[in-house]
Motif scaffolding. Structure first.
Motif, PDB file in Angstrom:
ATOM      1  N   ILE A   1      41.818  49.960  45.769  1.00  0.00           N
ATOM      2  CA  ILE A   1      42.612  49.195  44.891  1.00  0.00           C
ATOM      3  C   ILE A   1      42.985  47.973  45.647  1.00  0.00           C
ATOM      4  O   ILE A   1      43.210  47.131  45.066  1.00  0.00           O
ATOM      5  CB  ILE A   1      43.908  50.184  44.439  1.00  0.00           C
ATOM      6  CG1 ILE A   1      43.413  51.409  43.924  1.00  0.00           C
ATOM      7  CG2 ILE A   1      44.996  49.346  43.844  1.00  0.00           C
ATOM      8  CD1 ILE A   1      42.872  51.250  42.434  1.00  0.00           C
ATOM      9  N   ASN A   2      43.630  48.259  46.977  1.00  0.00           N
ATOM     10  CA  ASN A   2      43.767  46.764  47.798  1.00  0.00           C
ATOM     11  C   ASN A   2      42.601  45.979  47.673  1.00  0.00           C
ATOM     12  O   ASN A   2      43.062  44.720  47.681  1.00  0.00           O
ATOM     13  CB  ASN A   2      44.110  47.619  49.148  1.00  0.00           C
ATOM     14  CG  ASN A   2      44.926  46.423  49.800  1.00  0.00           C
ATOM     15  OD1 ASN A   2      45.823  45.728  49.205  1.00  0.00           O
ATOM     16  ND2 ASN A   2      44.468  46.267  51.260  1.00  0.00           N
ATOM     17  N   LEU A   3      41.424  46.322  47.905  1.00  0.00           N
ATOM     18  CA  LEU A   3      40.416  45.305  47.762  1.00  0.00           C
ATOM     19  C   LEU A   3      40.389  44.614  46.370  1.00  0.00           C
ATOM     20  O   LEU A   3      40.236  43.421  46.407  1.00  0.00           O
ATOM     21  CB  LEU A   3      39.133  46.151  47.844  1.00  0.00           C
ATOM     22  CG  LEU A   3      37.710  45.168  47.592  1.00  0.00           C
ATOM     23  CD1 LEU A   3      37.773  44.249  48.730  1.00  0.00           C
ATOM     24  CD2 LEU A   3      36.530  46.334  47.546  1.00  0.00           C
ATOM     25  N   PHE A   4      40.523  45.331  45.167  1.00  0.00           N
ATOM     26  CA  PHE A   4      40.817  44.597  43.893  1.00  0.00           C
ATOM     27  C   PHE A   4      41.818  43.848  43.815  1.00  0.00           C
ATOM     28  O   PHE A   4      41.935  42.766  43.294  1.00  0.00           O
ATOM     29  CB  PHE A   4      40.971  45.744  42.938  1.00  0.00           C
ATOM     30  CG  PHE A   4      39.500  46.426  42.604  1.00  0.00           C
ATOM     31  CD1 PHE A   4      38.284  45.663  42.414  1.00  0.00           C
ATOM     32  CD2 PHE A   4      39.418  47.904  42.393  1.00  0.00           C
ATOM     33  CE1 PHE A   4      37.268  46.410  42.013  1.00  0.00           C
ATOM     34  CE2 PHE A   4      38.327  48.229  42.031  1.00  0.00           C
ATOM     35  CZ  PHE A   4      37.107  47.789  42.120  1.00  0.00           C
ATOM     36  N   ILE A   5      42.945  44.075  44.545  1.00  0.00           N
ATOM     37  CA  ILE A   5      44.249  43.205  44.861  1.00  0.00           C
ATOM     38  C   ILE A   5      43.760  41.740  45.384  1.00  0.00           C
ATOM     39  O   ILE A   5      44.116  40.687  45.003  1.00  0.00           O
ATOM     40  CB  ILE A   5      45.137  44.123  45.298  1.00  0.00           C
ATOM     41  CG1 ILE A   5      45.839  44.839  44.444  1.00  0.00           C
ATOM     42  CG2 ILE A   5      46.385  42.883  45.801  1.00  0.00           C
ATOM     43  CD1 ILE A   5      46.868  45.885  44.959  1.00  0.00           C
TER      44      ILE A   5
ATOM     45  N   ALA B   1      49.383  39.212  48.685  1.00  0.00           N
ATOM     46  CA  ALA B   1      50.261  39.918  49.832  1.00  0.00           C
ATOM     47  C   ALA B   1      51.242  40.892  49.305  1.00  0.00           C
ATOM     48  O   ALA B   1      51.584  41.995  49.696  1.00  0.00           O
ATOM     49  CB  ALA B   1      50.820  38.739  50.698  1.00  0.00           C
ATOM     50  N   GLY B   2      52.117  40.262  48.210  1.00  0.00           N
ATOM     51  CA  GLY B   2      53.124  40.999  47.600  1.00  0.00           C
ATOM     52  C   GLY B   2      52.495  42.164  46.802  1.00  0.00           C
ATOM     53  O   GLY B   2      53.321  43.242  47.236  1.00  0.00           O
ATOM     54  N   LEU B   3      51.662  41.806  46.114  1.00  0.00           N
ATOM     55  CA  LEU B   3      51.293  43.228  45.352  1.00  0.00           C
ATOM     56  C   LEU B   3      50.557  44.191  46.222  1.00  0.00           C
ATOM     57  O   LEU B   3      50.755  45.633  45.957  1.00  0.00           O
ATOM     58  CB  LEU B   3      49.884  42.805  44.280  1.00  0.00           C
ATOM     59  CG  LEU B   3      50.296  41.825  43.286  1.00  0.00           C
ATOM     60  CD1 LEU B   3      49.325  41.728  42.433  1.00  0.00           C
ATOM     61  CD2 LEU B   3      51.409  42.980  42.387  1.00  0.00           C
ATOM     62  N   SER B   4      49.873  43.784  47.366  1.00  0.00           N
ATOM     63  CA  SER B   4      49.359  44.700  48.327  1.00  0.00           C
ATOM     64  C   SER B   4      50.467  45.554  49.014  1.00  0.00           C
ATOM     65  O   SER B   4      50.334  46.615  49.136  1.00  0.00           O
ATOM     66  CB  SER B   4      48.547  43.949  49.651  1.00  0.00           C
ATOM     67  OG  SER B   4      48.098  44.889  50.461  1.00  0.00           O
TER      68      SER B   4
END
Length: 174
Positions: free
Chosen positions: A19-23, A69-72
């Motif tokens: 999920i972090n990769l997609f972000i 960065a915020g979404l992560s």
């Protein structure tokens, strides 16, 4: 049980990373397109500045960088909180419904230590040391559980606040 917990945690880490990769793809796709079209990043001479800025990105990508960065950060917080609450829920369920079997587990581990096939003196010594270490671990675990149950509400709250402060400080320093 420990092997399954390891694989369960590894699966959770992989899911969080995917999920972090997609972000971060929100940021990386435009940046890769810019690099492919001939953009060369500006190199800062000042190490202090490059330490706090991701200087390879263009000015136009600043909002995307902040968004990623915020979404992560939000994703890691939500995923960690969800994982911690699910783990705690399982622990509470285990404490409620498996209380009787826990005592049997202690007795089973303690009383079956003699069940070893002894071929030589070294095996006997190893089995004896293993039995002593298992007994110490079981005794320490039961002492720890007793101390946890006898802890006052104020002590528990104080320890929780200390733990929250430490984790927060660790996250800030990261």
């Amino acid at each position: 049980v420990t092997v399954s917990v390891y694989f369960e945690f590894a699966e959770w880490m992989i899911n969080v990373a995917i999920i972090n990769l997609f972000i971060w793809l929100i940021l990386l796709v435009p940046h890769l397109i810019a690099l492919a079209s001939g953009y060369t990043p500006y190199r800062h001479a000042n190490l202090w500045t490059s330490r706090f800025l991701f200087s390879a990105f263009r000015q136009e990508e600043a909002f995307l960088y902040a968004l990623a960065a915020g979404l992560s950060l939000i994703w890691y917080s939500v995923a960690s909180f969800k994982h911690a609450t699910e783990t705690r829920q399982r622990q509470i369920y285990d404490e409620i419904f498996n209380a009787e079997s826990r005592q049997g587990n202690f007795a089973r581990q303690l009383l079956t230590l003699w069940d070893v096939s002894i071929g030589d003196l070294q095996t006997f010594e190893d089995a004896k040391l293993s039995a002593v270490e298992t007994f110490k671990a079981l005794k320490e675990e039961s002492e720890w559980r007793r101390r946890m149950q006898e802890r006052s509400r104020d002590e528990s709250r104080k320890l929780l606040m200390r733990r929250v402060f430490t984790v927060s400080l660790h996250l800030i320093l990261q």
